[in-house]
Design an enzyme around this catalytic site. Structure first.
Site, PDB file in Angstrom:
ATOM      1  N   GLN A 282       0.831  -1.202   0.000  1.00 42.86           N
ATOM      2  CA  GLN A 282       0.000   0.000   0.000  1.00 42.86           C
ATOM      3  C   GLN A 282       0.869   1.257   0.000  1.00 42.86           C
ATOM      4  OE1 GLN A 282      -3.104   0.199  -0.517  1.00 42.86           O
ATOM      5  NE2 GLN A 282      -4.087  -1.695   0.144  1.00 42.86           N
ATOM      6  N   TYR A 311      -4.972 -13.217  -2.857  1.00 42.89           N
ATOM      7  CA  TYR A 311      -4.248 -12.035  -3.356  1.00 42.89           C
ATOM      8  C   TYR A 311      -3.403 -11.445  -2.222  1.00 42.89           C
ATOM      9  CZ  TYR A 311      -8.009 -12.374  -6.816  1.00 42.89           C
ATOM     10  OH  TYR A 311      -8.910 -12.827  -7.754  1.00 42.89           O
ATOM     11  N   GLU A 332      -1.043 -16.400  -3.359  1.00 41.59           N
ATOM     12  CA  GLU A 332      -0.603 -15.343  -4.285  1.00 41.59           C
ATOM     13  C   GLU A 332       0.030 -16.017  -5.507  1.00 41.59           C
ATOM     14  OE1 GLU A 332       0.259 -12.375  -6.389  1.00 41.59           O
ATOM     15  OE2 GLU A 332      -0.623 -11.835  -4.445  1.00 41.59           O
ATOM     16  N   ASP A 380      -8.270  -9.088  -1.377  1.00 40.26           N
ATOM     17  CA  ASP A 380      -7.845  -7.717  -1.690  1.00 40.26           C
ATOM     18  C   ASP A 380      -7.394  -7.706  -3.156  1.00 40.26           C
ATOM     19  OD1 ASP A 380      -6.997  -5.119  -1.708  1.00 40.26           O
ATOM     20  OD2 ASP A 380      -5.310  -5.397  -0.343  1.00 40.26           O
ATOM     21  N   CYS A 407     -10.384  -1.466  -3.974  1.00 42.54           N
ATOM     22  CA  CYS A 407      -9.914  -0.138  -4.356  1.00 42.54           C
ATOM     23  C   CYS A 407     -10.785   0.464  -5.456  1.00 42.54           C
ATOM     24  CB  CYS A 407      -8.453  -0.181  -4.818  1.00 42.54           C
ATOM     25  SG  CYS A 407      -8.140  -1.291  -6.209  1.00 42.54           S
TER      26      CYS A 407
END
Length: 542
Positions: A282, A311, A332, A380, A407
């Site tokens: 982030q 993720y 991932e 995410d 997002c």
């Protein structure tokens, strides 16, 4: 021809009564939606139309008749030219309310959920908060950011969102390019060398600089390293990224270290993380801690429960969840990120977490083979959201709770509706302002399963499930939803197919092909073609 329709460049007095997803004000003219660049809710403005579509209009504020109390001086010489910021013309309180309205509208209108989103969790610092800069480079050289809705690079000497270290390193690269006649990349001709200047910084003031180049190396390498080291005392390393693809992808296919280290370490939520160039992390660490604390709160994990973090990247959310859970699995698809995640867990001494290099389907198969059924699944995903098959996979695991970190409110709303069809109801949502002064906003949602008598069972053949292709491209419905959310236009599958074919990304025969060779097929209007191309760009398809 309809002579009553508004004309481009015509000026109209309008009342701004809301906000669009890109930060523009929203007004009405003769029953049509007008997206007004620079407008603030409650203002009366003279608006000059810049584009007339079939079902929507676009314009910019020419004169403010009745200014809003929230209007402020942007304090940036590039505002309006650079596409980075959208809210510098209003105060921060109004920006937060605009974002809250956007999230709530997406969850209600696209997600079909009856929810009230509380006030957005705002940031203490609204400038100099970004820990990562990715400056596109074009011939000149120009190094800065793209003008809004274009790939025209605006040369930006200093960005108020970026660290001062990023500004110094950008300046050093530009001087090196000018001194030694190093060419910037030309997207149209696919020539030139330097494509992007990438700078990552940590909370301790250390920086990592990477040049993404259209080639296997750079001339005057020692001079480049010397210039960067002189410009930034806190420089930890210089990396070269090789990107010879004919695409809009920023990061490289391969990396090599020119000097120093090829990673940074940073502290987040009390844990130490190793960050290589391609690692997702982030960009606002202060607000990331707020976001992850909210995700942990919504998870409701107890010591006897198991969580799956899809993720997971370098393991940031996984390690936060591990503080409450009995066991956490992180999945991932990027091998380097998984290596970083394993190392990060070791650094923090966390033993109740395991990481898989796998997509959602593979993670489900491997966990099922070990008899693991997660109580909580946390996701995410990137801006395009979840592929429909991933939603099905999660529901097939039958967790009691799903924590969705998003997002993009538009794709979040779409996925909330998909989960609802599979028995998962939106219980609560919280918005976190990770990106002050821009139109982006992060949202955390809690979806919980209906009781056992009400929930829907899904039979999914895990052996045949392959999400690789599904996750690479958006579906027609996803493109339609995006266009409607961001431009107010409704587009057909036929129009999308035409634009995809024009862009060279359709590999099958057009399913709406006319039966007769002489039959006339409706052609996509220019305004809808532009909106579809923006959606295809957004989903990484062009």
């Amino acid at each position: 021809m309809d002579n009553t329709r508004p004309k481009e460049q015509s000026v109209h007095r309008l009342h701004i009564d809301g906000y669009a997803s890109d930060g523009s004000g929203v007004a009405r003219l003769d029953g049509m939606v007008v997206f007004v660049q620079g407008g603030i809710r409650g203002e009366e403005c003279e608006v000059q139309l810049t584009h007339v579509g079939r079902s929507a209009l676009w314009g910019k504020v020419k004169q403010i008749i009745t200014p809003s109390p929230a209007r402020t001086d942007p304090q940036c010489p590039y505002y309006g030219r650079c596409g980075g910021c959208q809210y510098r013309h209003m105060d921060y309180a109004e920006e937060l309310e605009a974002k809250r309205i956007r999230v709530e509208d997406a969850l209600r209108r696209l997600g079909g959920a009856e929810v009230t989103v509380p006030p957005v969790l705002g940031a203490a610092h609204i400038d100099r908060y970004r820990n990562k800069a990715q400056f596109p480079v074009s011939p000149g050289p120009r190094i800065g950011f793209y003008r809004s809705r274009t790939h025209q690079v605006v040369d930006v000497e200093d960005c108020l969102l970026q660290s001062e270290a990023a500004t110094r390193l950008r300046r050093a690269v530009k001087q090196w390019m000018q001194t030694w006649s190093i060419p910037g990349y030309n997207e149209r001709t696919r020539t030139g060398l330097v494509r992007h200047v990438y700078v990552r910084t940590n909370r301790a003031g250390r920086s990592l600089c990477c040049l993404l180049v259209n080639g296997r190396g750079v001339p005057r390498q020692s001079e480049l390293v010397a210039a960067l080291r002189q410009a930034e005392p806190g420089l930890a390393g210089v990396v070269l990224g090789i990107n010879e693809s004919h695409s809009n992808v920023i990061l490289g296919e391969h990396y090599r270290t020119l000097w120093g280290e090829d990673f940074l370490s940073d502290l987040l939520c009390g844990h130490r993380f190793q960050l290589s160039v391609p690692s997702f992390y982030q960009v606002n660490p202060d607000q990331a801690e707020v976001l992850y604390a909210k995700a942990l709160e919504f998870s409701g994990l107890t010591a006897g429960e198991t969580a799956l973090d899809l993720y997971c990247g370098i393991g940031t959310i996984s390690l936060v969840l591990a503080s409450r859970a009995g066991m956490v699995w992180g999945a991932e698809v990027v091998p380097q990120a998984v290596d970083d995640a394993i190392r990060n867990a070791q650094w923090s001494g966390i033993e109740n977490v395991r990481f898989l290099c796998a997509d959602a389907g593979e993670a489900a198969r491997r966990l099922a083979a070990e008899g693991v059924r997660p109580d909580v699944v946390c996701v995410d995903p990137p801006r395009k959201g979840l592929a429909e098959d991933v939603v099905n996979t999660i529901a097939a695991m039958a967790p009691s709770r799903v924590v969705y970190v998003s997002c993009d409110p538009g794709t979040l709303g779409r996925d909330v509706k998909r989960f609802a069809a599979l028995g998962y109801t939106l219980r609560k949502a919280a918005a976190v302002d990770m990106f002050p002064r821009t139109a982006h906003v992060e949202t955390v949602c809690l979806l919980s399963k209906l009781n056992a008598k009400q929930h829907i069972e899904i039979n999914l053949d895990m052996d045949e499930l392959d999400l690789t292709d599904a996750e690479k491209k958006a579906t027609y419905q996803e493109i339609k939803d995006y266009v409607l959310e961001h431009s107010g236009l409704k587009v057909s599958s036929l129009y999308i197919a035409q634009v995809k074919q024009k862009c060279g990304i359709i590999e099958r025969e057009n399913y709406n092909k006319p039966k007769s060779e002489d039959a006339k097929q409706p052609q996509c209007p220019p305004d809808k073609e532009k909106a579809i191309e923006e959606a295809l760009t957004h989903f990484g398809m062009i």
